[in-house]
Design an enzyme around this catalytic site. Structure first.
Site, PDB file in Angstrom:
ATOM      1  N   HIS A  41       9.181  -4.647  10.409  1.00  0.00           N
ATOM      2  CA  HIS A  41       7.890  -4.210  10.941  1.00  0.00           C
ATOM      3  C   HIS A  41       7.138  -5.304  11.698  1.00  0.00           C
ATOM      4  O   HIS A  41       6.037  -5.071  12.199  1.00  0.00           O
ATOM      5  CB  HIS A  41       7.010  -3.687   9.802  1.00  0.00           C
ATOM      6  CG  HIS A  41       7.469  -2.378   9.245  1.00  0.00           C
ATOM      7  ND1 HIS A  41       8.413  -2.289   8.244  1.00  0.00           N
ATOM      8  CD2 HIS A  41       7.129  -1.110   9.556  1.00  0.00           C
ATOM      9  CE1 HIS A  41       8.622  -1.010   7.958  1.00  0.00           C
ATOM     10  NE2 HIS A  41       7.862  -0.274   8.741  1.00  0.00           N
ATOM     11  N   HIS A  48      14.082   1.663  13.009  1.00  0.00           N
ATOM     12  CA  HIS A  48      14.659   1.931  11.697  1.00  0.00           C
ATOM     13  C   HIS A  48      14.418   3.376  11.292  1.00  0.00           C
ATOM     14  O   HIS A  48      13.570   4.065  11.832  1.00  0.00           O
ATOM     15  CB  HIS A  48      14.093   0.968  10.644  1.00  0.00           C
ATOM     16  CG  HIS A  48      12.604   1.022  10.516  1.00  0.00           C
ATOM     17  ND1 HIS A  48      11.755   0.270  11.303  1.00  0.00           N
ATOM     18  CD2 HIS A  48      11.802   1.737   9.690  1.00  0.00           C
ATOM     19  CE1 HIS A  48      10.505   0.519  10.972  1.00  0.00           C
ATOM     20  NE2 HIS A  48      10.497   1.412   9.988  1.00  0.00           N
ATOM     21  N   CYS A  83       5.324   9.592   3.249  1.00  0.00           N
ATOM     22  CA  CYS A  83       6.219   9.035   4.257  1.00  0.00           C
ATOM     23  C   CYS A  83       6.840   7.768   3.697  1.00  0.00           C
ATOM     24  O   CYS A  83       6.332   7.182   2.745  1.00  0.00           O
ATOM     25  CB  CYS A  83       5.499   8.765   5.579  1.00  0.00           C
ATOM     26  SG  CYS A  83       4.018   7.782   5.419  1.00  0.00           S
ATOM     27  N   HIS A  85      10.825   5.246   3.793  1.00  0.00           N
ATOM     28  CA  HIS A  85      12.110   4.847   4.368  1.00  0.00           C
ATOM     29  C   HIS A  85      13.223   5.106   3.366  1.00  0.00           C
ATOM     30  O   HIS A  85      13.105   4.697   2.205  1.00  0.00           O
ATOM     31  CB  HIS A  85      12.098   3.356   4.702  1.00  0.00           C
ATOM     32  CG  HIS A  85      10.907   2.924   5.501  1.00  0.00           C
ATOM     33  ND1 HIS A  85       9.755   2.437   4.916  1.00  0.00           N
ATOM     34  CD2 HIS A  85      10.693   2.923   6.823  1.00  0.00           C
ATOM     35  CE1 HIS A  85       8.880   2.146   5.864  1.00  0.00           C
ATOM     36  NE2 HIS A  85       9.419   2.430   7.027  1.00  0.00           N
ATOM     37  N   GLU A 103       5.373   8.925  -5.534  1.00  0.00           N
ATOM     38  CA  GLU A 103       4.005   8.692  -5.082  1.00  0.00           C
ATOM     39  C   GLU A 103       3.021   9.711  -5.649  1.00  0.00           C
ATOM     40  O   GLU A 103       1.902   9.352  -6.010  1.00  0.00           O
ATOM     41  CB  GLU A 103       3.932   8.727  -3.551  1.00  0.00           C
ATOM     42  CG  GLU A 103       4.608   7.559  -2.882  1.00  0.00           C
ATOM     43  CD  GLU A 103       4.358   7.521  -1.383  1.00  0.00           C
ATOM     44  OE1 GLU A 103       3.483   8.254  -0.884  1.00  0.00           O
ATOM     45  OE2 GLU A 103       5.051   6.739  -0.706  1.00  0.00           O
ATOM     46  N   GLU A 130       5.348   0.052  13.849  1.00  0.00           N
ATOM     47  CA  GLU A 130       6.215   1.139  13.389  1.00  0.00           C
ATOM     48  C   GLU A 130       7.120   1.565  14.538  1.00  0.00           C
ATOM     49  O   GLU A 130       6.691   2.291  15.432  1.00  0.00           O
ATOM     50  CB  GLU A 130       5.388   2.337  12.910  1.00  0.00           C
ATOM     51  CG  GLU A 130       4.652   2.093  11.611  1.00  0.00           C
ATOM     52  CD  GLU A 130       5.559   2.062  10.396  1.00  0.00           C
ATOM     53  OE1 GLU A 130       6.800   2.078  10.542  1.00  0.00           O
ATOM     54  OE2 GLU A 130       5.022   2.002   9.282  1.00  0.00           O
ATOM     55  N   GLU A 132      10.089   3.668  14.698  1.00  0.00           N
ATOM     56  CA  GLU A 132      10.786   4.520  13.738  1.00  0.00           C
ATOM     57  C   GLU A 132      11.514   5.691  14.381  1.00  0.00           C
ATOM     58  O   GLU A 132      11.035   6.292  15.348  1.00  0.00           O
ATOM     59  CB  GLU A 132       9.805   5.039  12.684  1.00  0.00           C
ATOM     60  CG  GLU A 132       9.256   3.911  11.826  1.00  0.00           C
ATOM     61  CD  GLU A 132       8.476   4.383  10.623  1.00  0.00           C
ATOM     62  OE1 GLU A 132       8.489   3.667   9.607  1.00  0.00           O
ATOM     63  OE2 GLU A 132       7.831   5.445  10.694  1.00  0.00           O
TER      64      GLU A 132
END
Length: 197
Positions: A41, A48, A83, A85, A103, A130, A132
């Protein structure tokens, strides 16, 4: 967290956390390597794999989360339900289900793929970027959230109109509108035309 092949390499035998690795991908979403999370990042950012989840209740209201104030990236801002990864080798679908539970303490009663979106969003507050290739998921939640306070400061269910009002006055994640707009066709299919998404 249950130990699975994807998560086994992310906890050590003495209980200390190891570096979290992300999957680096090319513009078509093909895995080309790995990188440590924070390093991926740093400006200009390395492309990614990521995922974004949008969960709705039976009235067609979207579950939003306010990110915990202690998070190193985008703390305190509002964003979509969840959200994150995938770990290297973990499917985006499995990662989305895992992180939603970690979460928010909920397991979706329905979770469906809703396409992908690629974006580049610098975060002005942290300076992180970001970059992504994001896998989108929409679904239903039928139990009240029980958020982990280390991850989530607050949650709220909103209609499309309430979201517009909240978005005008509150701070949202840099990526929120990009992922919401990309997921809208699947959201409309899930919630029906009356919900207004």
């Amino acid at each position: 967290m249950p130990i699975t092949p994807a998560t086994a390499t992310h906890s050590s035998s003495n209980g200390t956390a190891q570096a979290i690795l992300l999957e680096l991908v090319d513009e078509k979403g093909v895995t080309i390597g790995t990188e440590e999370k924070l390093a991926a990042h740093q400006p200009p950012g390395q492309l990614h794999r990521a995922f974004s989840v949008f969960l709705f209740d039976e009235q067609g209201r979207l579950l939003l989360q306010q990110r915990a104030l202690g998070k190193y990236h985008s703390p305190g801002v509002w964003s979509n339900t969840c959200c994150g990864h995938p770990y290297p080798g973990e499917s985006p679908f499995a990662a989305a289900a895992r992180r939603t539970y970690e979460e928010l303490g909920v397991s979706p009663s329905l979770l469906a793929e809703a396409g992908t979106v690629r974006y580049n969003h610098p975060d002005p507050a942290s300076g992180l970027v970001e970059q992504e290739y994001n896998h989108l998921f929409v679904g239903l939640v039928q139990t009240p959230p029980a958020p982990d306070p280390e991850e989530v400061a607050a949650t709220v269910f909103v209609t499309a109109d309430e979201l517009a009002q909240r978005h005008a006055r509150d701070t949202f994640s840099a990526w929120f509108m990009t992922v919401l707009d990309a997921a809208r066709p699947a959201i409309r299919e899930l919630t029906g035309p009356a919900a207004g998404w």
